[in-house]
Motif scaffolding. Structure first.
Motif: not given
Lengths: 469, 160
Positions: A118-121, A157-159, A163-166
Protein backbone atom coordinates in the motif's frame (compact mmCIF):
# COMPACT_ATOMS: atom_id res chain seq x y z
CA UNK A 1 -15.77 -27.51 31.31
CA UNK A 2 -13.60 -25.12 33.26
CA UNK A 3 -12.32 -22.08 31.42
CA UNK A 4 -9.40 -21.65 33.81
CA UNK A 5 -8.03 -24.98 32.55
CA UNK A 6 -9.58 -25.05 29.11
CA UNK A 7 -8.30 -21.69 27.83
CA UNK A 8 -5.40 -23.27 25.89
CA UNK A 9 -7.82 -25.70 24.30
CA UNK A 10 -10.15 -22.87 23.30
CA UNK A 11 -7.23 -20.97 21.72
CA UNK A 12 -6.13 -24.12 19.92
CA UNK A 13 -9.62 -24.68 18.48
CA UNK A 14 -9.76 -21.06 17.36
CA UNK A 15 -6.32 -21.46 15.73
CA UNK A 16 -7.18 -24.64 13.87
CA UNK A 17 -10.39 -23.09 12.51
CA UNK A 18 -8.39 -20.11 11.27
CA UNK A 19 -5.78 -22.40 9.68
CA UNK A 20 -8.47 -24.37 7.90
CA UNK A 21 -10.21 -21.22 6.63
CA UNK A 22 -6.92 -19.85 5.36
CA UNK A 23 -6.13 -23.01 3.38
CA UNK A 24 -9.54 -22.70 1.70
CA UNK A 25 -8.86 -19.06 0.94
CA UNK A 26 -5.48 -19.88 -0.61
CA UNK A 27 -6.96 -22.70 -2.69
CA UNK A 28 -9.61 -20.38 -4.08
CA UNK A 29 -7.15 -17.87 -5.57
CA UNK A 30 -7.27 -17.86 -9.35
CA UNK A 31 -3.74 -18.76 -10.40
CA UNK A 32 -4.33 -17.49 -13.93
CA UNK A 33 -4.23 -13.98 -12.49
CA UNK A 34 -0.68 -14.43 -11.17
CA UNK A 35 1.77 -12.16 -13.04
CA UNK A 36 4.40 -14.94 -13.11
CA UNK A 37 4.44 -18.65 -12.19
CA UNK A 38 6.46 -18.03 -9.04
CA UNK A 39 3.38 -16.73 -7.20
CA UNK A 40 2.12 -20.30 -7.30
CA UNK A 41 5.29 -21.55 -5.57
CA UNK A 42 4.69 -19.04 -2.78
CA UNK A 43 1.06 -20.08 -2.48
CA UNK A 44 1.99 -23.77 -2.32
CA UNK A 45 4.55 -23.10 0.40
CA UNK A 46 1.87 -21.43 2.53
CA UNK A 47 -0.66 -24.23 1.92
CA UNK A 48 1.93 -26.89 2.85
CA UNK A 49 2.86 -24.94 5.98
CA UNK A 50 -0.77 -24.68 7.10
CA UNK A 51 -1.25 -28.41 6.53
CA UNK A 52 1.73 -29.17 8.78
CA UNK A 53 0.42 -26.76 11.42
CA UNK A 54 -2.88 -28.66 11.53
CA UNK A 55 -1.42 -32.18 11.92
CA UNK A 56 -2.31 -33.59 15.37
CA UNK A 57 1.20 -35.01 15.88
CA UNK A 58 2.64 -31.50 15.37
CA UNK A 59 -0.06 -29.63 17.28
CA UNK A 60 0.57 -31.60 20.50
CA UNK A 61 3.71 -29.68 21.52
CA UNK A 62 2.73 -26.23 20.26
CA UNK A 63 1.85 -23.37 22.56
CA UNK A 64 -1.67 -22.48 21.33
CA UNK A 65 -1.16 -18.74 21.97
CA UNK A 66 1.99 -18.69 19.87
CA UNK A 67 0.21 -20.69 17.17
CA UNK A 68 -2.61 -18.17 16.95
CA UNK A 69 -0.21 -15.21 16.99
CA UNK A 70 1.83 -16.72 14.14
CA UNK A 71 -1.32 -17.58 12.14
CA UNK A 72 -2.29 -13.92 12.31
CA UNK A 73 1.16 -13.00 10.98
CA UNK A 74 0.82 -15.57 8.20
CA UNK A 75 -2.42 -13.89 7.09
CA UNK A 76 -0.35 -10.95 5.86
CA UNK A 77 1.57 -13.33 3.61
CA UNK A 78 -1.68 -14.79 2.28
CA UNK A 79 -2.78 -11.23 1.44
CA UNK A 80 0.39 -10.84 -0.63
CA UNK A 81 -0.55 -13.91 -2.69
CA UNK A 82 -4.08 -12.55 -3.20
CA UNK A 83 -2.63 -9.22 -4.34
CA UNK A 84 -0.18 -10.91 -6.69
CA UNK A 85 -2.42 -10.30 -9.67
CA UNK A 86 -2.16 -8.92 -13.18
CA UNK A 87 -5.02 -6.62 -12.18
CA UNK A 88 -2.48 -4.44 -10.37
CA UNK A 89 0.87 -5.65 -11.74
CA UNK A 90 1.80 -5.30 -15.39
CA UNK A 91 3.49 -8.42 -16.75
CA UNK A 92 5.86 -6.70 -19.18
CA UNK A 93 7.13 -4.51 -16.35
CA UNK A 94 7.87 -7.39 -14.02
CA UNK A 95 9.39 -9.17 -17.01
CA UNK A 96 12.27 -6.69 -16.75
CA UNK A 97 12.60 -7.56 -13.07
CA UNK A 98 12.66 -11.25 -13.92
CA UNK A 99 15.49 -10.60 -16.39
CA UNK A 100 17.56 -8.79 -13.76
CA UNK A 101 16.82 -11.55 -11.25
CA UNK A 102 17.99 -14.23 -13.71
CA UNK A 103 21.23 -12.35 -14.25
CA UNK A 104 21.92 -12.57 -10.50
CA UNK A 105 20.57 -15.90 -9.29
CA UNK A 106 20.05 -19.53 -10.17
CA UNK A 107 16.31 -19.42 -10.81
CA UNK A 108 15.72 -23.09 -10.06
CA UNK A 109 16.49 -22.56 -6.39
CA UNK A 110 15.81 -18.84 -6.03
CA UNK A 111 12.40 -17.69 -7.12
CA UNK A 112 10.88 -14.24 -7.07
CA UNK A 113 7.23 -13.34 -7.17
CA UNK A 114 5.54 -9.98 -7.37
CA UNK A 115 2.91 -8.40 -5.19
CA UNK A 116 2.00 -4.89 -4.13
CA UNK A 117 2.43 -2.73 -1.06
CA UNK A 118 0.00 0.00 0.00
CA UNK A 119 3.03 2.26 0.32
CA UNK A 120 4.21 4.56 -2.47
CA UNK A 121 7.42 2.60 -2.52
CA UNK A 122 9.11 -0.72 -3.26
CA UNK A 123 10.38 -3.42 -0.95
CA UNK A 124 11.76 -6.92 -1.14
CA UNK A 125 11.98 -9.67 1.44
CA UNK A 126 12.89 -13.33 1.66
CA UNK A 127 9.37 -14.80 1.72
CA UNK A 128 10.42 -18.40 2.43
CA UNK A 129 12.83 -17.35 5.20
CA UNK A 130 10.07 -15.28 6.80
CA UNK A 131 7.67 -18.22 6.62
CA UNK A 132 10.37 -20.37 8.26
CA UNK A 133 10.84 -17.79 11.03
CA UNK A 134 7.09 -17.78 11.73
CA UNK A 135 7.04 -21.59 11.92
CA UNK A 136 10.14 -21.59 14.11
CA UNK A 137 8.52 -22.04 17.53
CA UNK A 138 5.74 -24.27 16.19
CA UNK A 139 7.35 -26.99 14.09
CA UNK A 140 10.59 -28.91 14.51
CA UNK A 141 13.60 -27.77 12.42
CA UNK A 142 13.39 -31.02 10.42
CA UNK A 143 9.82 -30.32 9.28
CA UNK A 144 10.63 -26.69 8.49
CA UNK A 145 13.62 -27.81 6.40
CA UNK A 146 11.41 -30.22 4.46
CA UNK A 147 8.93 -27.41 3.75
CA UNK A 148 11.47 -24.83 2.57
CA UNK A 149 12.99 -26.59 -0.41
CA UNK A 150 13.83 -23.43 -2.36
CA UNK A 151 14.19 -19.76 -1.61
CA UNK A 152 11.24 -17.61 -2.62
CA UNK A 153 11.54 -13.82 -2.51
CA UNK A 154 8.74 -11.31 -2.78
CA UNK A 155 9.15 -7.96 -4.51
CA UNK A 156 6.39 -5.61 -3.46
CA UNK A 157 5.60 -2.93 -6.01
CA UNK A 158 3.77 0.29 -5.26
CA UNK A 159 0.04 -0.37 -5.44
CA UNK A 160 -0.49 2.69 -7.58
CA UNK A 161 2.15 1.45 -9.96
CA UNK A 162 1.57 3.79 -12.90
CA UNK A 163 2.05 6.84 -10.70
CA UNK A 164 5.24 5.41 -9.30
CA UNK A 165 7.03 4.44 -12.49
CA UNK A 166 9.71 7.11 -12.31
CA UNK A 167 10.84 5.50 -9.07
CA UNK A 168 11.23 2.13 -10.78
CA UNK A 169 15.02 2.51 -10.45
CA UNK A 170 14.56 1.77 -6.74
CA UNK A 171 14.01 -1.87 -7.73
CA UNK A 172 17.78 -2.04 -8.31
CA UNK A 173 18.26 -1.23 -4.63
CA UNK A 174 15.75 -3.90 -3.60
CA UNK A 175 17.61 -6.55 -5.60
CA UNK A 176 20.76 -5.34 -3.83
CA UNK A 177 19.27 -6.53 -0.53
CA UNK A 178 18.95 -10.05 -1.92
CA UNK A 179 22.47 -10.02 -3.33
CA UNK A 180 23.73 -8.89 0.08
CA UNK A 181 21.79 -11.66 1.78
CA UNK A 182 23.12 -14.31 -0.61
CA UNK A 183 26.72 -13.07 -0.42
CA UNK A 184 26.96 -12.34 3.31
CA UNK A 185 29.72 -14.86 3.85
CA UNK A 186 31.88 -12.96 1.34
CA UNK A 187 30.73 -9.45 2.23
CA UNK A 188 31.11 -9.56 6.02
CA UNK A 189 34.87 -10.22 5.97
CA UNK A 190 35.32 -7.18 3.66
CA UNK A 191 33.20 -5.11 6.04
CA UNK A 192 35.10 -6.42 9.06
CA UNK A 193 38.46 -5.48 7.51
CA UNK A 194 37.42 -1.87 7.04
CA UNK A 195 35.82 -1.55 10.47
CA UNK A 196 38.47 -3.01 12.81
CA UNK A 197 39.77 0.41 13.87
CA UNK A 198 36.33 1.94 14.35
CA UNK A 199 35.01 -1.03 16.30
CA UNK A 200 38.05 -1.02 18.59
CA UNK A 201 37.38 2.65 19.38
CA UNK A 202 33.69 1.98 20.02
CA UNK A 203 34.57 -0.99 22.23
CA UNK A 204 36.91 1.22 24.24
CA UNK A 205 34.09 3.71 24.71
CA UNK A 206 31.80 0.94 25.98
CA UNK A 207 34.44 -0.50 28.33
CA UNK A 208 35.11 2.97 29.79
CA UNK A 209 31.39 3.38 30.36
CA UNK A 210 30.52 -0.02 31.90
CA UNK A 211 32.83 -2.99 31.44
CA UNK A 212 30.30 -5.73 32.17
CA UNK A 213 27.95 -4.49 29.44
CA UNK A 214 30.63 -3.79 26.84
CA UNK A 215 30.55 -6.95 24.76
CA UNK A 216 26.75 -7.14 24.62
CA UNK A 217 26.59 -3.54 23.46
CA UNK A 218 29.38 -4.08 20.97
CA UNK A 219 27.51 -7.02 19.44
CA UNK A 220 24.43 -4.86 18.99
CA UNK A 221 26.47 -2.03 17.49
CA UNK A 222 28.00 -4.43 14.99
CA UNK A 223 24.49 -5.46 13.96
CA UNK A 224 23.79 -1.75 13.42
CA UNK A 225 26.91 -1.44 11.24
CA UNK A 226 25.86 -4.52 9.25
CA UNK A 227 22.37 -3.10 8.73
CA UNK A 228 23.79 0.22 7.47
CA UNK A 229 26.26 -1.64 5.25
CA UNK A 230 23.34 -3.55 3.73
CA UNK A 231 21.57 -0.30 2.83
CA UNK A 232 24.70 1.20 1.29
CA UNK A 233 25.51 -2.01 -0.56
CA UNK A 234 21.97 -2.06 -1.95
CA UNK A 235 22.41 1.57 -3.03
CA UNK A 236 25.57 0.47 -4.80
CA UNK A 237 23.73 -2.30 -6.66
CA UNK A 238 20.96 0.18 -7.57
CA UNK A 239 23.58 2.62 -8.85
CA UNK A 240 25.37 0.02 -10.97
CA UNK A 241 22.11 -1.32 -12.41
CA UNK A 242 20.25 1.91 -13.08
CA UNK A 243 22.83 4.71 -13.28
CA UNK A 244 21.84 8.33 -12.55
CA UNK A 245 18.12 7.41 -12.54
CA UNK A 246 18.85 5.68 -9.24
CA UNK A 247 20.53 8.82 -7.93
CA UNK A 248 17.44 10.85 -8.89
CA UNK A 249 15.07 8.31 -7.36
CA UNK A 250 17.09 8.25 -4.13
CA UNK A 251 16.98 12.02 -4.07
CA UNK A 252 13.19 11.94 -4.45
CA UNK A 253 12.90 9.31 -1.70
CA UNK A 254 14.86 11.59 0.65
CA UNK A 255 12.43 14.49 0.29
CA UNK A 256 10.92 15.52 3.60
CA UNK A 257 13.84 14.35 5.75
CA UNK A 258 16.37 16.80 7.14
CA UNK A 259 18.89 14.43 5.58
CA UNK A 260 21.72 14.59 8.09
CA UNK A 261 20.71 11.92 10.61
CA UNK A 262 21.88 8.32 10.86
CA UNK A 263 18.59 6.65 11.92
CA UNK A 264 18.83 3.50 14.02
CA UNK A 265 15.94 1.38 15.25
CA UNK A 266 17.00 -1.20 17.82
CA UNK A 267 15.01 -4.41 18.28
CA UNK A 268 15.21 -7.39 20.62
CA UNK A 269 16.30 -9.72 17.80
CA UNK A 270 19.45 -8.82 15.92
CA UNK A 271 17.75 -9.66 12.64
CA UNK A 272 15.13 -6.95 13.20
CA UNK A 273 17.55 -4.11 13.89
CA UNK A 274 17.12 -1.40 11.24
CA UNK A 275 19.75 1.24 10.57
CA UNK A 276 19.98 3.84 7.83
CA UNK A 277 22.94 6.11 7.09
CA UNK A 278 22.02 9.77 6.61
CA UNK A 279 20.31 10.60 3.31
CA UNK A 280 23.02 13.11 2.43
CA UNK A 281 25.78 10.54 2.98
CA UNK A 282 23.84 7.98 0.95
CA UNK A 283 23.30 10.47 -1.85
CA UNK A 284 26.99 11.29 -1.81
CA UNK A 285 27.88 7.59 -2.16
CA UNK A 286 25.27 7.13 -4.87
CA UNK A 287 26.59 10.16 -6.74
CA UNK A 288 30.03 8.52 -6.78
CA UNK A 289 28.83 5.11 -7.93
CA UNK A 290 26.42 6.41 -10.59
CA UNK A 291 29.38 8.48 -11.90
CA UNK A 292 27.29 11.63 -12.01
CA UNK A 293 30.21 13.93 -12.81
CA UNK A 294 31.23 11.84 -15.85
CA UNK A 295 27.60 11.53 -16.91
CA UNK A 296 27.11 15.30 -16.78
CA UNK A 297 30.25 15.99 -18.81
CA UNK A 298 29.34 13.47 -21.44
CA UNK A 299 25.68 14.56 -21.49
CA UNK A 300 26.75 18.17 -21.97
CA UNK A 301 28.40 17.18 -25.24
CA UNK A 302 25.80 14.68 -26.47
CA UNK A 303 22.71 16.71 -25.55
CA UNK A 304 24.28 19.73 -27.30
CA UNK A 305 24.57 17.71 -30.49
CA UNK A 306 20.83 17.04 -30.42
CA UNK A 307 20.17 20.79 -30.68
CA UNK A 308 17.41 21.05 -28.14
CA UNK A 309 17.69 23.97 -25.74
CA UNK A 310 15.84 22.27 -22.86
CA UNK A 311 18.21 19.30 -22.94
CA UNK A 312 21.17 21.57 -22.24
CA UNK A 313 19.81 22.43 -18.80
CA UNK A 314 19.17 18.78 -18.03
CA UNK A 315 22.79 17.81 -18.51
CA UNK A 316 23.79 19.98 -15.55
CA UNK A 317 20.88 19.53 -13.14
CA UNK A 318 22.16 16.25 -11.64
CA UNK A 319 25.20 17.95 -10.14
CA UNK A 320 22.99 20.41 -8.24
CA UNK A 321 21.54 17.75 -5.92
CA UNK A 322 22.85 18.42 -2.38
CA UNK A 323 25.20 15.77 -0.99
CA UNK A 324 27.28 17.64 1.61
CA UNK A 325 27.15 15.60 4.80
CA UNK A 326 29.57 17.31 7.21
CA UNK A 327 27.03 17.86 9.97
CA UNK A 328 25.69 14.31 10.29
CA UNK A 329 24.47 13.07 13.66
CA UNK A 330 22.82 9.87 14.97
CA UNK A 331 19.41 9.10 16.40
CA UNK A 332 18.71 5.77 18.12
CA UNK A 333 15.21 4.53 18.93
CA UNK A 334 13.29 3.31 20.85
CA UNK A 335 14.41 5.56 23.69
CA UNK A 336 13.21 2.90 26.12
CA UNK A 337 15.88 0.47 24.87
CA UNK A 338 18.53 0.09 27.57
CA UNK A 339 21.36 0.68 25.09
CA UNK A 340 19.89 3.46 22.91
CA UNK A 341 21.76 6.40 24.44
CA UNK A 342 25.19 4.77 24.71
CA UNK A 343 25.07 3.38 21.16
CA UNK A 344 24.08 6.82 19.85
CA UNK A 345 27.02 8.44 21.67
CA UNK A 346 29.46 5.83 20.38
CA UNK A 347 28.31 6.27 16.79
CA UNK A 348 28.36 10.05 16.93
CA UNK A 349 31.91 10.03 18.32
CA UNK A 350 33.10 7.89 15.41
CA UNK A 351 30.83 9.20 12.68
CA UNK A 352 33.58 10.57 10.42
CA UNK A 353 35.60 7.34 10.65
CA UNK A 354 32.44 5.28 10.12
CA UNK A 355 31.71 7.12 6.87
CA UNK A 356 35.27 6.75 5.69
CA UNK A 357 35.16 2.99 6.46
CA UNK A 358 31.90 2.65 4.54
CA UNK A 359 33.40 4.44 1.53
CA UNK A 360 36.33 2.01 1.51
CA UNK A 361 33.97 -0.93 1.95
CA UNK A 362 31.88 0.21 -1.03
CA UNK A 363 34.96 0.49 -3.24
CA UNK A 364 35.85 -3.14 -2.51
CA UNK A 365 32.22 -4.24 -2.82
CA UNK A 366 31.91 -2.56 -6.24
CA UNK A 367 34.96 -4.47 -7.48
CA UNK A 368 33.44 -7.70 -6.17
CA UNK A 369 30.08 -7.00 -7.81
CA UNK A 370 31.75 -6.42 -11.16
CA UNK A 371 33.54 -9.74 -10.88
CA UNK A 372 30.48 -11.66 -9.64
CA UNK A 373 27.97 -10.27 -12.14
CA UNK A 374 29.81 -8.79 -15.14
CA UNK A 375 26.78 -9.01 -17.41
CA UNK A 376 24.32 -7.36 -14.99
CA UNK A 377 26.04 -4.01 -14.80
CA UNK A 378 24.82 -1.57 -17.43
CA UNK A 379 26.85 0.91 -19.32
CA UNK A 380 24.73 3.89 -20.22
CA UNK A 381 25.11 6.06 -23.28
CA UNK A 382 24.26 9.73 -22.83
CA UNK A 383 23.62 9.87 -26.55
CA UNK A 384 20.91 7.19 -26.23
CA UNK A 385 19.38 8.95 -23.24
CA UNK A 386 19.43 12.26 -25.15
CA UNK A 387 17.60 10.64 -28.07
CA UNK A 388 14.95 9.25 -25.73
CA UNK A 389 14.58 12.61 -23.99
CA UNK A 390 14.03 14.27 -27.31
CA UNK A 391 11.26 11.79 -28.10
CA UNK A 392 9.67 12.29 -24.70
CA UNK A 393 9.68 16.05 -25.15
CA UNK A 394 7.77 15.58 -28.37
CA UNK A 395 5.31 13.12 -26.78
CA UNK A 396 6.70 10.17 -28.70
CA UNK A 397 7.24 6.79 -27.05
CA UNK A 398 10.84 6.68 -25.74
CA UNK A 399 11.33 3.08 -26.82
CA UNK A 400 13.59 3.37 -29.86
CA UNK A 401 17.07 4.74 -30.35
CA UNK A 402 17.78 5.73 -33.96
CA UNK A 403 20.63 3.72 -35.47
CA UNK A 404 20.27 4.58 -39.13
CA UNK A 405 17.93 1.66 -39.87
CA UNK A 406 14.19 1.91 -40.26
CA UNK A 407 13.38 0.15 -36.99
CA UNK A 408 16.17 1.50 -34.80
CA UNK A 409 17.28 -0.40 -31.71
CA UNK A 410 15.02 -1.03 -28.72
CA UNK A 411 15.93 1.10 -25.71
CA UNK A 412 16.84 -0.77 -22.53
CA UNK A 413 15.20 -0.37 -19.12
CA UNK A 414 17.94 1.82 -17.62
CA UNK A 415 18.02 4.25 -20.58
CA UNK A 416 14.24 4.72 -20.58
CA UNK A 417 14.19 5.26 -16.82
CA UNK A 418 17.05 7.76 -16.96
CA UNK A 419 15.41 9.82 -19.68
CA UNK A 420 12.06 9.76 -17.92
CA UNK A 421 13.45 10.56 -14.48
CA UNK A 422 15.52 13.50 -15.74
CA UNK A 423 12.65 15.14 -17.58
CA UNK A 424 10.10 14.48 -14.87
CA UNK A 425 12.22 15.92 -12.06
CA UNK A 426 13.11 18.96 -14.12
CA UNK A 427 9.42 19.62 -14.78
CA UNK A 428 8.53 19.16 -11.12
CA UNK A 429 11.31 21.47 -9.95
CA UNK A 430 10.67 24.23 -12.47
CA UNK A 431 6.90 23.79 -12.80
CA UNK A 432 4.67 26.83 -12.55
CA UNK A 433 2.41 26.27 -9.54
CA UNK A 434 -0.11 28.74 -11.05
CA UNK A 435 -0.60 26.52 -14.03
CA UNK A 436 -1.11 23.22 -12.27
CA UNK A 437 -3.35 21.69 -14.89
CA UNK A 438 -0.84 22.04 -17.65
CA UNK A 439 1.95 20.67 -15.43
CA UNK A 440 -0.16 17.70 -14.35
CA UNK A 441 -0.95 16.96 -18.01
CA UNK A 442 2.73 17.01 -18.97
CA UNK A 443 3.82 14.85 -16.04
CA UNK A 444 0.96 12.42 -16.66
CA UNK A 445 1.94 12.20 -20.31
CA UNK A 446 5.56 11.41 -19.42
CA UNK A 447 4.49 8.70 -16.99
CA UNK A 448 2.16 7.06 -19.49
CA UNK A 449 4.72 7.26 -22.29
CA UNK A 450 7.35 5.75 -19.99
CA UNK A 451 5.08 2.88 -18.94
CA UNK A 452 4.17 2.15 -22.53
CA UNK A 453 7.79 2.40 -23.72
CA UNK A 454 8.86 -0.10 -21.06
CA UNK A 455 6.19 -2.53 -22.23
CA UNK A 456 6.87 -2.09 -25.94
CA UNK A 457 10.64 -2.28 -25.71
CA UNK A 458 10.40 -5.39 -23.50
CA UNK A 459 8.15 -7.15 -25.99
CA UNK A 460 10.30 -5.99 -28.89
CA UNK A 461 13.37 -7.37 -27.14
CA UNK A 462 11.58 -10.69 -26.56
CA UNK A 463 10.54 -10.74 -30.21
CA UNK A 464 14.14 -10.15 -31.33
CA UNK A 465 15.34 -13.03 -29.16
CA UNK A 466 12.60 -15.31 -30.51
CA UNK A 467 13.32 -14.31 -34.13
CA UNK A 468 17.04 -14.98 -33.59
CA UNK A 469 16.36 -18.46 -32.16
CA UNK B 1 -8.58 -0.59 22.09
CA UNK B 2 -8.16 -3.71 24.19
CA UNK B 3 -4.61 -4.92 23.70
CA UNK B 4 -4.38 -8.57 22.70
CA UNK B 5 -1.17 -10.59 22.89
CA UNK B 6 -2.56 -13.17 20.49
CA UNK B 7 -2.99 -10.75 17.60
CA UNK B 8 -0.04 -8.45 18.29
CA UNK B 9 2.28 -8.06 15.30
CA UNK B 10 4.61 -5.48 16.79
CA UNK B 11 8.42 -5.70 17.08
CA UNK B 12 8.21 -7.69 20.32
CA UNK B 13 5.90 -10.42 19.00
CA UNK B 14 8.83 -12.60 17.88
CA UNK B 15 10.65 -12.56 21.20
CA UNK B 16 7.35 -13.13 23.03
CA UNK B 17 6.69 -16.20 20.83
CA UNK B 18 10.18 -17.57 21.51
CA UNK B 19 9.91 -17.17 25.27
CA UNK B 20 6.32 -18.43 25.43
CA UNK B 21 7.13 -21.56 23.44
CA UNK B 22 10.14 -22.28 25.70
CA UNK B 23 7.87 -21.84 28.71
CA UNK B 24 5.43 -24.31 27.15
CA UNK B 25 8.18 -26.88 26.50
CA UNK B 26 9.46 -26.64 30.08
CA UNK B 27 5.92 -27.02 31.36
CA UNK B 28 5.51 -30.14 29.22
CA UNK B 29 8.82 -31.58 30.41
CA UNK B 30 7.71 -30.99 33.99
CA UNK B 31 4.48 -32.74 33.07
CA UNK B 32 2.40 -29.81 34.30
CA UNK B 33 -0.39 -30.52 31.87
CA UNK B 34 -0.49 -34.28 32.08
CA UNK B 35 1.54 -34.88 28.91
CA UNK B 36 4.38 -37.33 29.14
CA UNK B 37 5.93 -37.36 25.69
CA UNK B 38 8.86 -35.31 24.48
CA UNK B 39 8.63 -34.19 20.86
CA UNK B 40 11.31 -32.81 18.53
CA UNK B 41 9.81 -29.37 19.04
CA UNK B 42 10.12 -29.68 22.84
CA UNK B 43 13.75 -30.67 22.45
CA UNK B 44 14.36 -27.78 20.06
CA UNK B 45 12.85 -25.27 22.51
CA UNK B 46 14.94 -26.57 25.40
CA UNK B 47 18.04 -26.42 23.21
CA UNK B 48 17.22 -22.79 22.42
CA UNK B 49 16.95 -22.06 26.14
CA UNK B 50 20.40 -23.58 26.73
CA UNK B 51 21.91 -21.45 23.93
CA UNK B 52 20.21 -18.34 25.29
CA UNK B 53 21.46 -18.86 28.87
CA UNK B 54 24.97 -19.64 27.68
CA UNK B 55 25.08 -16.59 25.41
CA UNK B 56 23.64 -14.24 27.99
CA UNK B 57 25.83 -15.31 30.92
CA UNK B 58 28.51 -17.87 30.18
CA UNK B 59 30.07 -16.39 27.04
CA UNK B 60 29.76 -12.81 28.20
CA UNK B 61 33.15 -11.22 28.72
CA UNK B 62 34.20 -7.75 29.80
CA UNK B 63 34.87 -6.67 26.26
CA UNK B 64 38.64 -6.44 26.73
CA UNK B 65 39.34 -9.68 24.86
CA UNK B 66 36.90 -9.15 22.01
CA UNK B 67 38.20 -9.61 18.48
CA UNK B 68 36.07 -7.31 16.30
CA UNK B 69 36.73 -9.30 13.12
CA UNK B 70 35.21 -12.40 14.74
CA UNK B 71 32.04 -10.43 15.51
CA UNK B 72 31.59 -9.76 11.80
CA UNK B 73 31.46 -13.46 11.03
CA UNK B 74 28.29 -14.87 9.51
CA UNK B 75 27.03 -16.87 12.41
CA UNK B 76 28.53 -16.90 15.84
CA UNK B 77 25.94 -19.55 16.84
CA UNK B 78 24.29 -17.15 19.24
CA UNK B 79 20.71 -16.86 20.35
CA UNK B 80 18.84 -14.23 18.31
CA UNK B 81 17.86 -12.07 21.27
CA UNK B 82 20.49 -12.67 23.96
CA UNK B 83 22.25 -9.36 23.18
CA UNK B 84 19.13 -7.33 23.88
CA UNK B 85 18.50 -8.72 27.37
CA UNK B 86 20.59 -7.84 30.40
CA UNK B 87 20.01 -11.25 32.00
CA UNK B 88 22.67 -10.83 34.69
CA UNK B 89 20.72 -7.89 36.09
CA UNK B 90 17.37 -9.63 35.62
CA UNK B 91 18.47 -12.68 37.61
CA UNK B 92 18.96 -10.46 40.68
CA UNK B 93 15.21 -9.81 40.70
CA UNK B 94 14.04 -13.43 40.36
CA UNK B 95 13.29 -14.67 43.85
CA UNK B 96 13.16 -18.42 43.12
CA UNK B 97 16.48 -18.25 41.31
CA UNK B 98 18.11 -16.25 44.10
CA UNK B 99 16.80 -18.63 46.79
CA UNK B 100 18.48 -21.49 44.94
CA UNK B 101 21.63 -19.70 43.87
CA UNK B 102 22.62 -17.63 46.93
CA UNK B 103 22.94 -20.31 49.64
CA UNK B 104 25.13 -22.39 47.32
CA UNK B 105 27.74 -19.58 47.26
CA UNK B 106 28.53 -20.51 43.68
CA UNK B 107 29.45 -17.85 41.20
CA UNK B 108 26.56 -16.85 38.93
CA UNK B 109 28.33 -18.42 35.96
CA UNK B 110 28.60 -21.73 37.83
CA UNK B 111 24.91 -21.71 38.70
CA UNK B 112 23.91 -21.06 35.11
CA UNK B 113 26.32 -23.74 33.94
CA UNK B 114 24.69 -26.18 36.33
CA UNK B 115 21.27 -25.38 34.86
CA UNK B 116 22.41 -25.69 31.25
CA UNK B 117 24.34 -28.90 31.99
CA UNK B 118 21.25 -30.41 33.61
CA UNK B 119 19.11 -29.49 30.60
CA UNK B 120 21.71 -30.74 28.11
CA UNK B 121 22.13 -33.98 30.09
CA UNK B 122 18.39 -34.48 30.11
CA UNK B 123 18.17 -34.02 26.35
CA UNK B 124 21.05 -36.43 25.79
CA UNK B 125 19.71 -39.14 28.06
CA UNK B 126 16.23 -38.88 26.57
CA UNK B 127 17.34 -39.27 22.95
CA UNK B 128 15.14 -41.87 21.28
CA UNK B 129 13.07 -42.23 24.45
CA UNK B 130 9.39 -41.39 24.11
CA UNK B 131 8.63 -41.11 27.81
CA UNK B 132 11.71 -39.71 29.54
CA UNK B 133 11.76 -40.27 33.29
CA UNK B 134 14.90 -38.49 34.49
CA UNK B 135 13.56 -34.93 34.37
CA UNK B 136 15.83 -32.62 36.44
CA UNK B 137 12.81 -31.13 38.19
CA UNK B 138 14.63 -28.65 40.41
CA UNK B 139 16.74 -27.17 37.60
CA UNK B 140 13.79 -27.07 35.20
CA UNK B 141 11.66 -25.27 37.81
CA UNK B 142 14.43 -22.69 38.29
CA UNK B 143 14.73 -22.22 34.54
CA UNK B 144 10.97 -21.89 34.29
CA UNK B 145 11.03 -19.12 36.89
CA UNK B 146 13.63 -17.27 34.76
CA UNK B 147 11.57 -17.74 31.61
CA UNK B 148 8.37 -16.63 33.36
CA UNK B 149 10.09 -13.41 34.50
CA UNK B 150 11.28 -12.74 30.95
CA UNK B 151 7.81 -13.55 29.62
CA UNK B 152 6.26 -10.90 31.86
CA UNK B 153 8.73 -8.34 30.48
CA UNK B 154 8.00 -9.48 26.92
CA UNK B 155 4.25 -9.13 27.50
CA UNK B 156 4.74 -5.59 28.76
CA UNK B 157 6.93 -4.74 25.76
CA UNK B 158 4.35 -6.35 23.50
CA UNK B 159 1.64 -3.98 24.72
CA UNK B 160 3.96 -0.95 24.75
Amino acid sequence: MNFADDEPNAILSKSLILASKTVNRLNQIDQYHFPTDSSNDARQLLIDSFIQLQKPENVIAMDPSVLYNRLIALQELCDLIVQSSVDSISWPLVGYCDDIWKSFFDTNNHKIFYSVTPEHNYSIFNFSAYVASLLDCLLSPTIIKELIKKEIHCLQLASIEDDNLPLYAIIGHEFGHTVFDRRKSEIFPILGNHFIEVINQINKHFIDNEKSQAERRLRRTIEVVKAMAEELFSDLVGSLLMGPAYFLSSFEMSWGYTGSTFRILLAPEAINIRAYPSDLFRLNCTKTWTKVEDFCKSADIDFNKLKCSELKQLSKCLSTIPTTNDSDCASVRPKSDIDAAIIRDAIELQITQIKSSFNNFLADAAAQLRSWYPSSIVSLSTNDIGELLLRLQHNILPNIIPDGTLRGKPANLASILNASALLRLQLLATGDSKDQESLARRIGRIERLTAKALEVSFIQDRYNQWAKD
Amino acid sequence: MIPSALTNRGPYATIWGHIKSIDNALGRALDEKGQDTLTDLDRNRIEELIVFLKDAILTESTGTDVKPESLFSMDAGRSEFSSAIDLRQKLNTIKIFQEWHKPSKRALDASIERLTNAAAGYLKSSEGVLFPKNVPRKEFSIMKSIITALLIDAETDLQG
